[in-house]
Write a protein that holds these residues in place. Structure first.
Motif, PDB file in Angstrom:
ATOM      1  N   TYR A 190      17.468 -33.040 -10.988  1.00  6.70           N
ATOM      2  CA  TYR A 190      17.859 -34.156 -11.840  1.00  6.70           C
ATOM      3  C   TYR A 190      19.295 -33.925 -12.275  1.00  6.70           C
ATOM      4  O   TYR A 190      19.616 -32.892 -12.881  1.00  6.70           O
ATOM      5  N   VAL A 191      20.161 -34.878 -11.970  1.00 10.77           N
ATOM      6  CA  VAL A 191      21.588 -34.629 -12.134  1.00 10.77           C
ATOM      7  C   VAL A 191      22.276 -35.773 -12.859  1.00 10.77           C
ATOM      8  O   VAL A 191      21.843 -36.934 -12.800  1.00 10.77           O
ATOM      9  N   PRO A 196      26.317 -36.456 -12.344  1.00 10.92           N
ATOM     10  CA  PRO A 196      27.363 -35.828 -11.537  1.00 10.92           C
ATOM     11  C   PRO A 196      28.615 -35.517 -12.348  1.00 10.92           C
ATOM     12  O   PRO A 196      28.873 -36.113 -13.394  1.00 10.92           O
ATOM     13  N   LEU A 217      26.874 -30.856  -5.076  1.00 17.86           N
ATOM     14  CA  LEU A 217      26.436 -32.211  -4.738  1.00 17.86           C
ATOM     15  C   LEU A 217      26.591 -32.471  -3.236  1.00 17.86           C
ATOM     16  O   LEU A 217      25.739 -33.122  -2.613  1.00 17.86           O
ATOM     17  N   THR A 256      17.690 -35.772  -4.769  1.00 18.56           N
ATOM     18  CA  THR A 256      18.636 -35.781  -5.878  1.00 18.56           C
ATOM     19  C   THR A 256      18.388 -37.021  -6.724  1.00 18.56           C
ATOM     20  O   THR A 256      18.595 -38.148  -6.267  1.00 18.56           O
ATOM     21  N   GLU A 305      22.735 -36.824 -19.665  1.00 18.52           N
ATOM     22  CA  GLU A 305      22.372 -35.418 -19.428  1.00 18.52           C
ATOM     23  C   GLU A 305      21.120 -35.010 -20.192  1.00 18.52           C
ATOM     24  O   GLU A 305      20.340 -34.168 -19.732  1.00 18.52           O
ATOM     25  N   ALA A 333      18.295 -36.118 -18.028  1.00 18.81           N
ATOM     26  CA  ALA A 333      18.149 -35.222 -16.873  1.00 18.81           C
ATOM     27  C   ALA A 333      17.484 -33.915 -17.264  1.00 18.81           C
ATOM     28  O   ALA A 333      16.611 -33.403 -16.552  1.00 18.81           O
ATOM     29  N   ALA A 372      17.918 -28.958 -13.424  1.00 19.06           N
ATOM     30  CA  ALA A 372      18.867 -29.998 -13.795  1.00 19.06           C
ATOM     31  C   ALA A 372      20.274 -29.509 -13.504  1.00 19.06           C
ATOM     32  O   ALA A 372      20.539 -28.299 -13.525  1.00 19.06           O
ATOM     33  N   MET A 373      21.170 -30.455 -13.244  1.00 23.94           N
ATOM     34  CA  MET A 373      22.567 -30.122 -12.990  1.00 23.94           C
ATOM     35  C   MET A 373      23.454 -31.078 -13.781  1.00 23.94           C
ATOM     36  O   MET A 373      23.274 -32.300 -13.699  1.00 23.94           O
ATOM     37  N   VAL A 374      24.399 -30.512 -14.534  1.00 25.28           N
ATOM     38  CA  VAL A 374      25.306 -31.317 -15.347  1.00 25.28           C
ATOM     39  C   VAL A 374      26.706 -30.713 -15.269  1.00 25.28           C
ATOM     40  O   VAL A 374      26.893 -29.607 -14.766  1.00 25.28           O
ATOM     41  N   THR A 375      27.662 -31.432 -15.799  1.00 25.33           N
ATOM     42  CA  THR A 375      29.028 -30.953 -15.774  1.00 25.33           C
ATOM     43  C   THR A 375      29.368 -30.213 -17.060  1.00 25.33           C
ATOM     44  O   THR A 375      28.564 -30.116 -17.979  1.00 25.33           O
TER      45      THR A 375
END
Length: 549
Positions: free
Chosen positions: A29-30, A32, A40, A50, A56, A59, A76-79
């Motif tokens: 769960y992202v 970007p 990515l 994806t 966020e 996510a 999860a992936m976040v910036t």
């Protein structure tokens, strides 16, 4: 296990993706960000789905719910910076709920560190007090190793969240292509001494009770545990928001213990002469703020893989260091005589639970819509394996009381009392179990904290039924306010939009209900929509001060 070697060198970011796939991750769960573009890119050709989220926090909640439903940690992936800050709420949920989860956070380039670069922050300073481990990938060749360590840390011992920082420049560097093996975890188990001690304690007890909780079970373990309880006429109660491990319909299930507990369970902890806690400990919520069952004359067996017993209060007669499934594997070998005292005790507790949980009449009343009529008609339309999700608020008591949870992980909620969890967890549940009935019961205040994730539901084909109970206030806080400052309502009242139109704007089916008589038809329309591949939302307007119990 031998190491797997790719034929051609790949970037560290691509190796992260390959390692996640090796560990059995099915989806991530992202939201970007430019800080982890190489990851990515690695997901582009991966077998991992994806799921692009709208916030966020959403996510992170979806990943946390994934961790509750599966044996593999949710991902999860976040910036960097703001993205990491927004995801923090999901980490806190995973920490207090003991959920295996890994959060990957893109970071500024390595060479920009400690120069107050754009969106720079220190992940260790931010997260170490609420995560099992915080790691930063500073060497590209260690990419797969870091993933293996993170996945291991999340599931080993008491499960929990792990944070992995990914510097933007490091993940683009070439990697040697060697996949690090999956690290096996220790599950513990009963020793001969444990087994004999527990057997003697059970044989000596007239009013034993099993209390189960946590997210570290499997469906098979839950089913074996239930069968053993029923064969011996022994009772089991659920930790707050852990209903379903022992089915709602089981003659051994005697109700939930925790905030908003039904009146007949208030004295249950004190009345029991032996309690066996499995997958949880007698902490703050179970013991009413460390006030119940604190006398060290009481007999408590604590079954947990955590040797530190973090969060425990009250007496400890014996600790068994084991994960629930392994404990159950050993427990079912214990064939005990079925005692008349156990049968009488269990039947009495079960009768109270059945009376409490029997839904009221499905016949609507006159006037404004009610949650009592909604729950009665909802329950009548549910499949045997239906799932429920919710966040925090007084609306959740209706689900606790009436929703028939009949399998492990059929109730997804936030035991840290976090609002905004209902919709993200419903999306995750529907994606994990396509075609299964997923119902989310949300409050009007709680819904808008992550209601935008209905866009994610539409994009990926999730089909939950969302019921928004609109009483125009933050109800739980109003209740506390009335207790401490009677007649002085401040900061709790809400003016709400039309949630049905909100759902329609996101591509779902929205139904506004403000009359009790309209509830049955609204549910029929909503479930028809979910069967046809849409999500549905019922905006249920109710009076402010009506309580489930």
């Amino acid at each position: 296990m031998t190491q797997e070697i790719n034929d051609t060198p790949v970037s560290a970011g691509h190796m992260i993706v390959e390692s996640l796939s090796q560990h059995g991750v099915k989806r991530v769960y992202v939201v970007p960000g430019e800080s982890y573009l190489d990851v990515l890119d690695g997901l582009h050709d991966s077998d991992i789905e994806t799921v692009v989220c709208r916030h966020e926090g959403g996510a992170a909640y979806m990943a946390e719910a994934d961790g509750k439903m599966n044996e593999v940690p949710g991902v999860a992936m976040v910036t960097r910076g703001p993205g990491a800050a927004n995801a923090h709420v999901g980490l806190h949920t995973a920490w207090q709920d003991s959920t295996a989860m890994v959060l990957f956070v893109g970071l500024i380039p390595f060479e920009h560190r400690e120069k107050e670069a754009f969106q720079e922050f220190d992940p260790k300073a931010w997260f170490e007090s609420g995560a099992k481990r915080v790691m930063v990938l500073d060497h590209a060749e260690r990419a797969s190793e870091i993933v293996a360590e993170a996945m291991f840390a999340a599931v080993s011992g008491r499960p929990g969240p792990v944070v992995v920082g990914l510097p933007e420049d490091i993940i683009k560097l070439p990697n040697d292509g060697v996949l690090h093996p999956v690290i096996p975890i220790a599950n513990g188990g009963m020793t001969v001494t444990d087994w004999k001690a527990l057997k003697d304690a059970l044989l000596g007890a007239e009013r034993p009770l099993f209390v189960y909780g946590g997210n570290d079970w499997t469906t098979q373990g839950a089913e074996r545990f239930t069968a053993w309880l029923e064969a011996h006429n022994l009772p089991a109660a659920a930790e707050w928001r852990c209903e379903g491990t022992v089915p709602f319909s089981s003659p051994s299930y005697v109700g939930p213990i925790g905030y908003g507990r039904p009146a007949f369970t208030h004295e249950l902890l004190e009345k029991s002469d032996l309690i066996v806690f499995i997958g949880t400990v007698p902490g703050d919520v179970i013991t009413d703020g460390f006030t119940t069952r604190q006398n060290w004359d009481k007999k408590n067996f604590l079954v947990t893989i955590d040797p530190t017993l973090r969060g425990r209060s009250g007496p400890v007669s014996h600790q068994i260091v084991a994960k629930p499934d392994v404990f159950v594997r050993d427990l079912i070998r214990m064939d005990l005589p079925v005692r008349d005292e156990w049968r009488t005790w269990t039947n009495s507790l079960r009768a109270d639970q059945v009376a409490f949980a029997t839904a009221p009449s499905t016949e609507p009343g006159e006037g404004i819509s009610t949650m009592a009529t909604m729950m009665a008609n909802l329950v009548a339309r549910l499949d045997e394996d239906a799932m429920v999700t919710f966040g925090a608020g007084e609306h959740t008591n209706w689900a606790h009381r009436y929703f028939p949870t009949n399998s492990y992980a059929s109730m997804l909620s936030a035991r840290n009392g976090s609002m905004g969890y209902s919709i993200p967890s419903a999306v995750a549940a529907s994606l994990n179990y396509p075609g299964r009935q997923v119902v989310s019961i949300a409050g009007d205040g709680e819904f808008l904290m992550n209601g935008q994730e209905l866009a994610t539901a539409k994009q990926y084909g999730a089909t939950p039924l969302v019921i928004v109970m609109d009483n125009g206030e933050y109800g739980t806080i109003r209740t506390h306010q009335e207790r401490d400052y009677p007649g002085r309502i401040s900061g709790t009242q809400l003016a709400n939009p039309d949630f049905a139109k909100f759902a329609e704007a996101f591509g779902g089916v929205g139904i506004l209900v403000d009359r009790d008589a309209d509830i049955p038809a609204a549910l029929d329309t909503a479930f028809a929509a979910t069967r046809n591949g849409d999500f549905a939302l019922i905006h249920l307007k109710v009076e402010q001060r009506v309580k489930a119990y």
